[in-house]
Design an enzyme around this catalytic site. Structure first.
Site, PDB file in Angstrom:
ATOM      1  CB  ILE A  73     -40.560  63.636  34.111  1.00 40.35           C
ATOM      2  CG1 ILE A  73     -41.197  62.775  35.142  1.00 40.35           C
ATOM      3  CG2 ILE A  73     -41.398  64.691  33.877  1.00 40.35           C
ATOM      4  CD1 ILE A  73     -41.612  63.460  36.530  1.00 40.35           C
ATOM      5  CB  THR A 167      11.307  43.995  29.559  1.00 42.81           C
ATOM      6  OG1 THR A 167      11.448  45.138  30.095  1.00 42.81           O
ATOM      7  CG2 THR A 167       9.782  43.489  29.476  1.00 42.81           C
ATOM      8  CG  ASN A 180       7.887  46.587  31.510  1.00 44.38           C
ATOM      9  OD1 ASN A 180       9.168  46.525  31.047  1.00 44.38           O
ATOM     10  ND2 ASN A 180       7.443  47.651  31.851  1.00 44.38           N
ATOM     11  CD  GLU A 202       4.694  57.407  37.632  1.00 40.61           C
ATOM     12  OE1 GLU A 202       4.793  57.015  36.458  1.00 40.61           O
ATOM     13  OE2 GLU A 202       4.899  58.990  37.762  1.00 40.61           O
ATOM     14  NE  ARG A 207       9.765  57.996  37.389  1.00 43.40           N
ATOM     15  CZ  ARG A 207       9.104  57.819  36.113  1.00 43.40           C
ATOM     16  NH1 ARG A 207       7.960  57.072  36.153  1.00 43.40           N
ATOM     17  NH2 ARG A 207       9.649  58.588  34.940  1.00 43.40           N
ATOM     18  NE  ARG A 216      11.876  54.911  34.120  1.00 47.94           N
ATOM     19  CZ  ARG A 216      11.028  55.718  33.293  1.00 47.94           C
ATOM     20  NH1 ARG A 216       9.787  55.369  33.185  1.00 47.94           N
ATOM     21  NH2 ARG A 216      11.895  56.528  32.581  1.00 47.94           N
ATOM     22  CG  ASP A 219       6.991  54.766  33.741  1.00 46.67           C
ATOM     23  OD1 ASP A 219       6.521  55.926  33.911  1.00 46.67           O
ATOM     24  OD2 ASP A 219       7.363  54.238  32.441  1.00 46.67           O
ATOM     25  CG  ASP A 221       4.115  55.349  30.837  1.00 46.63           C
ATOM     26  OD1 ASP A 221       4.356  56.329  31.590  1.00 46.63           O
ATOM     27  OD2 ASP A 221       4.877  54.935  30.136  1.00 46.63           O
ATOM     28  CG  LEU A 241      -3.317  63.115  29.213  1.00 46.78           C
ATOM     29  CD1 LEU A 241      -2.407  61.976  29.547  1.00 46.78           C
ATOM     30  CD2 LEU A 241      -4.716  63.184  29.697  1.00 46.78           C
ATOM     31  CG  LEU A 243      -4.561  59.916  26.736  1.00 46.08           C
ATOM     32  CD1 LEU A 243      -5.908  60.152  27.475  1.00 46.08           C
ATOM     33  CD2 LEU A 243      -4.177  58.346  27.198  1.00 46.08           C
ATOM     34  N   PRO A 246       2.017  58.050  23.181  1.00 50.38           N
ATOM     35  CG  PRO A 246       3.340  59.898  23.267  1.00 50.38           C
ATOM     36  CD  PRO A 246       2.339  59.238  24.104  1.00 50.38           C
TER      37      PRO A 246
HETATM   38  N1  LIG Z   1       0.019  58.944  28.431  1.00 55.27           N
HETATM   39  C1  LIG Z   1       0.524  59.508  29.320  1.00 55.27           C
HETATM   40  N2  LIG Z   1       1.039  58.776  30.360  1.00 55.27           N
HETATM   41  C2  LIG Z   1       1.774  59.116  31.317  1.00 55.27           C
HETATM   42  N3  LIG Z   1       2.573  60.292  31.130  1.00 55.27           N
HETATM   43  C3  LIG Z   1       2.140  61.136  30.193  1.00 55.27           C
HETATM   44  C4  LIG Z   1       1.174  60.728  29.317  1.00 55.27           C
HETATM   45  N4  LIG Z   1       1.104  61.555  28.404  1.00 55.27           N
HETATM   46  C5  LIG Z   1       1.890  62.718  28.545  1.00 55.27           C
HETATM   47  N5  LIG Z   1       2.663  62.209  29.899  1.00 55.27           N
HETATM   48  C6  LIG Z   1       3.726  63.123  30.689  1.00 55.27           C
HETATM   49  O1  LIG Z   1       5.066  62.636  30.341  1.00 55.27           O
HETATM   50  C7  LIG Z   1       5.833  63.169  31.290  1.00 55.27           C
HETATM   51  C8  LIG Z   1       7.012  62.194  31.565  1.00 55.27           C
HETATM   52  O2  LIG Z   1       6.321  61.091  31.980  1.00 55.27           O
HETATM   53  P1  LIG Z   1       7.446  59.894  32.314  1.00 55.27           P
HETATM   54  O3  LIG Z   1       8.578  60.502  33.454  1.00 55.27           O
HETATM   55  O4  LIG Z   1       6.462  58.640  32.936  1.00 55.27           O
HETATM   56  O5  LIG Z   1       8.089  59.648  30.882  1.00 55.27           O
HETATM   57  P2  LIG Z   1       8.824  58.241  30.760  1.00 55.27           P
HETATM   58  O6  LIG Z   1       8.240  57.070  31.170  1.00 55.27           O
HETATM   59  O7  LIG Z   1      10.450  58.251  31.003  1.00 55.27           O
HETATM   60  O8  LIG Z   1       8.876  58.209  29.134  1.00 55.27           O
HETATM   61  P3  LIG Z   1       7.827  57.700  28.117  1.00 55.27           P
HETATM   62  O9  LIG Z   1       6.588  58.718  28.199  1.00 55.27           O
HETATM   63  O10 LIG Z   1       8.480  57.520  27.008  1.00 55.27           O
HETATM   64  O11 LIG Z   1       7.135  56.384  28.760  1.00 55.27           O
HETATM   65  C9  LIG Z   1       4.659  63.530  32.725  1.00 55.27           C
HETATM   66  O12 LIG Z   1       5.037  64.420  33.239  1.00 55.27           O
HETATM   67  C10 LIG Z   1       3.487  63.246  31.992  1.00 55.27           C
HETATM   68  O13 LIG Z   1       2.748  64.255  32.408  1.00 55.27           O
HETATM   69  N1  LIG Z   2      12.171  47.671  29.139  1.00 50.10           N
HETATM   70  C1  LIG Z   2      11.442  48.733  29.502  1.00 50.10           C
HETATM   71  N2  LIG Z   2      12.215  49.789  28.973  1.00 50.10           N
HETATM   72  C2  LIG Z   2      11.830  50.768  29.115  1.00 50.10           C
HETATM   73  C3  LIG Z   2      10.651  51.040  30.133  1.00 50.10           C
HETATM   74  C4  LIG Z   2       9.895  49.847  30.399  1.00 50.10           C
HETATM   75  O1  LIG Z   2       8.877  50.074  31.276  1.00 50.10           O
HETATM   76  N3  LIG Z   2      10.460  49.035  30.107  1.00 50.10           N
HETATM   77  N4  LIG Z   2      10.061  52.294  30.095  1.00 50.10           N
HETATM   78  C5  LIG Z   2      10.578  53.389  29.423  1.00 50.10           C
HETATM   79  C6  LIG Z   2       9.930  54.709  29.654  1.00 50.10           C
HETATM   80  O2  LIG Z   2       8.795  54.583  29.995  1.00 50.10           O
HETATM   81  C7  LIG Z   2      11.759  53.451  28.683  1.00 50.10           C
HETATM   82  N5  LIG Z   2      12.053  52.105  28.457  1.00 50.10           N
END
Ligand SMILES: Nc1ncnc2c1ncn2[C@@H]1O[C@H](COP(=O)(O)OP(=O)(O)OP(=O)(O)O)[C@@H](O)[C@H]1O
Ligand SMILES: Nc1nc2c(c(=O)[nH]1)N=C(CO)CN2
Length: 297
Positions: A73, A167, A180, A202, A207, A216, A219, A221, A241, A243, A246
């Site tokens: 089992i 950076t 960063n 955040e 934020r 900001r 941040d 990501d 989201l 992934l 991008p």
């Molecule tokens: N992989 C991911 N990580 C973080 N946020 C994401 C992701 N994919 C989509 N998002 C969405 O992106 C939107 C914007 O996020 P954020 O304000 O952190 O963007 P940013 O840091 O200005 O630009 P970037 O996305 O280019 O880093 C958020 O509302 C979040 O839901």
């Molecule tokens: N050097 C640097 N530039 C940015 C950064 C960051 O974390 N570092 N984040 C961004 C949007 O996520 C846009 N530009």
């Protein structure tokens, strides 16, 4: 996460057991399945895609129980748990298999619910890559607090933290330089739960999202969840989201710190797992300088 979906008393008559007689004489096997999953999103959206269909899990377990005969089992429990964990939103699963009429040479009090049972609990465990940035306020203190908050997250363990890099801002309006870093973690959490947690941390640091790529305080990501080299990474293609992230593959401020914590890292680009070393080689690293040591923050 303490949210659960529970399936109790799934009963199948089948021929599992070590004894020759058990291979030919069917007996009942009863499965109880507990799925640990974050139900907040589904509760708010009323969308089945944001949770797990209990019917799907039940039918899958029924197929395993009524499938080829096995001796133990334990094997049934393990197979049901493994099948449930293929779903990205399930953080952990507990499976109990009861064998109430097991021929054990002794009477059990209750022929329906007595007898032996086994319980296994299995957790999801994926690699997670998180990019951290800050260019307003006390950047170092904020990043330090953010890493602490990440590590204090139930279901997430920080494994390695890159050095800090100073950076030049990439994109957006004129703004101060960034600090960063990249954090490598392991987690059982579903990607949307991870994202919600990053947003929560955040927001603790003030934020706000007003201007795209604007300055900001913090941040965070989500770069990648799972391992593209092993084909176990999760992809998502919605605005909420995306992934893998991008823009990660062209950002030196992500790729270079990432290599510091995982020199063999790969990033999914389309159908391929590409070497982060090669991607970093193609990215413009001219805006990166060593940042302060974490210890002096
Ligand atoms: N992989 C991911 N990580 C973080 N946020 C994401 C992701 N994919 C989509 N998002 C969405 O992106 C939107 C914007 O996020 P954020 O304000 O952190 O963007 P940013 O840091 O200005 O630009 P970037 O996305 O280019 O880093 C958020 O509302 C979040 O839901
Ligand atoms: N050097 C640097 N530039 C940015 C950064 C960051 O974390 N570092 N984040 C961004 C949007 O996520 C846009 N530009």
């Amino acid at each position: 996460m303490t949210d659960r979906i529970t399936l109790t008393g799934l009963t199948v008559t089948a021929c599992h057991g070590v004894l020759d007689s058990e291979k030919v004489e069917p007996q009942p096997f009863i499965a109880d399945i507990v799925l640990e999953t974050d139900l907040r999103r589904a509760g708010a959206s009323d969308d089945l895609n944001h949770t797990v269909s209990y019917a799907e899990i039940a039918q899958e377990a029924e197929q395993i129980l009524s499938g080829p005969s096995v001796d133990l089992i334990e094997t049934l429990a393990e197979r049901i748990a493994a099948a449930a964990l293929t779903r990205p939103t399930i953080e952990a699963v507990e499976v109990t298999i009861h064998k109430p009429q097991a021929p054990a040479g002794v009477p059990f009090h209750d022929a329906e619910l007595g007898g032996p049972s086994v319980t296994v609990r299995r957790e999801q465990d994926r690699q997670v890559v998180i990019a951290c940035g800050a260019n307003l306020g006390d950047r170092g203190a904020t990043l330090r607090a953010a890493v602490r908050a990440l590590d204090a997250t139930a279901g997430l363990t920080v494994v390695r933290i890159s050095p800090l890099f100073e950076t030049d801002p990439v994109g957006g309006p004129e703004q101060p330089d960034y600090l960063n870093a990249v954090v490598l973690a392991r987690s059982r959490l579903a990607p949307h739960t991870l994202l919600a947690r990053l947003h929560e941390i955040e927001s603790w640091h003030g934020r706000v999202r007003e201007i795209r790529w604007g300055a900001r305080t913090l941040d965070l990501d989500l770069i990648q969840v799972g391992d593209p080299w092993a084909g176990t990474d999760l992809t998502s293609d919605t605005d909420e989201l995306t992934l893998p992230h991008p823009r990660a593959g062209e950002r030196a401020f992500v790729l270079v710190p990432w290599l510091e914590v995982d020199p063999a890292a790969t990033l999914r680009v389309g159908r391929d797992a590409e070497s982060v070393t090669e991607l970093a080689g193609m990215a413009d690293e001219s805006g990166l300088r060593p940042g302060p040591a974490w210890e002096v923050l």
